[in-house]
Design an enzyme around this catalytic site. Structure first.
Site, short mmCIF file in Angstrom:
data_model
loop_
_atom_site.label_atom_id
_atom_site.label_comp_id
_atom_site.label_asym_id
_atom_site.label_seq_id
_atom_site.Cartn_x
_atom_site.Cartn_y
_atom_site.Cartn_z
N LYS A 93 39.80 28.91 59.06
CA LYS A 93 39.52 30.27 58.56
C LYS A 93 38.51 30.94 59.49
O LYS A 93 37.41 30.42 59.72
CB LYS A 93 38.97 30.16 57.14
CG LYS A 93 39.11 31.40 56.30
CD LYS A 93 38.77 31.07 54.85
CE LYS A 93 38.85 32.27 53.95
NZ LYS A 93 38.37 31.97 52.60
C1 E4P Z 1 39.11 34.30 49.97
O1 E4P Z 1 39.45 33.51 50.80
C2 E4P Z 1 37.74 34.41 49.47
O2 E4P Z 1 37.24 33.10 49.37
C3 E4P Z 1 37.60 34.99 48.09
O3 E4P Z 1 38.85 35.36 47.56
C4 E4P Z 1 36.53 36.00 47.95
O4 E4P Z 1 36.49 36.39 46.59
P1 E4P Z 1 35.24 37.16 45.96
O5 E4P Z 1 35.27 38.58 46.40
O6 E4P Z 1 35.45 37.04 44.46
O7 E4P Z 1 34.00 36.44 46.42
#
Ligand code: E4P
Length: 217
Positions: free
Chosen positions: A87
């Site tokens: 990522k």
């Molecule tokens: C995606 O990969 C992120 O980890 C996640 O969906 C972020 O979500 P949030 O805005 O609830 O922190």
């Protein structure tokens, strides 16, 4: 549409996996910290534990923000397990890193996507997934689902194979709306996934069936 669970909590990952509908897991440094997982060795061990629970793509995020650092970290993460997806944040060096990993055949997830232009660049760089954060856009009064729709249109125009991974999902309607506009994947906490199960007519209908069956014995 693929379902990923967005957590580093092993109990929730196991519960989701037991449903038999999970295709993968996403994590991020905040989710790791929330579970009290600190330090490189512990974090890497945790990724391997997740890979041993869910047989699907497991996103593991780099912390470096420079090209050399992202390459070194991403290669180490990819070596942990064959299901690891590296990522990478949507920054300039991140685009170069996406190209590097794509050329090497290592899957990537470009995170922190908030505009169609960012999604276009990530697709050009060969990202396997892009993660538009729809809940965080809604939080600032912009439509996250509209962004998914816009990216879908652009990717379809040019047959980009990058998959749209709708992230930052807050409630079950987000999941439905993402499915309607053609997201390839939704990643969400366990709660909204379980909320999809609920309907009062299902509950009352089942109660009636069971009651009628009991009366007919
Ligand atoms: C995606 O990969 C992120 O980890 C996640 O969906 C972020 O979500 P949030 O805005 O609830 O922190």
């Amino acid at each position: 549409m693929k379902f990923f669970i967005d957590t580093a909590n092993l109990d929730q990952i196991r519960e989701a996996q037991d449903l038999g509908i999970m295709d993968g897991v996403t994590t991020n440094p905040s989710l790791m910290a929330k579970e009290g997982i600190n330090g490189k060795e512990n974090i890497n061990r945790h990724y391997v534990e997740i890979c041993n629970i869910v047989d699907g793509d497991i996103s593991a995020e780099v912390i470096s923000t420079d090209y050399a650092g992202m390459i070194a970290e991403g290669n180490q993460l990819a070596a942990l397990h064959e299901n690891i997806v590296v990522k990478i944040p949507m920054i300039k060096d991140g685009i170069k890193a996406l190209r590097y990993f794509s050329d090497k055949g290592i899957k990537t997830n470009c995170t922190l996507i908030f505009s169609a232009g960012q999604a276009l660049l990530a697709a050009k760089a060969g990202a396997t997934y892009v993660s538009p954060f729809i809940g965080r856009l809604d939080d600032i009064s912009l439509s996250g689902v509209d962004l998914i729709s816009q990216i879908r249109q652009i990717y379809d125009n040019y047959a980009y194979e990058t998959q749209i991974l709708a992230a930052s999902i807050r409630h079950p309607m987000h999941i439905i709306e993402c499915a309607e506009v053609g997201a390839d994947v939704v990643t969400c906490p366990l709660k909204p996934i379980l909320q999809l199960l609920n309907h009062p007519l299902t509950d009352s209908g089942l109660a009636q069936f069971l009651s009628d069956h009991a009366g007919n014995k």
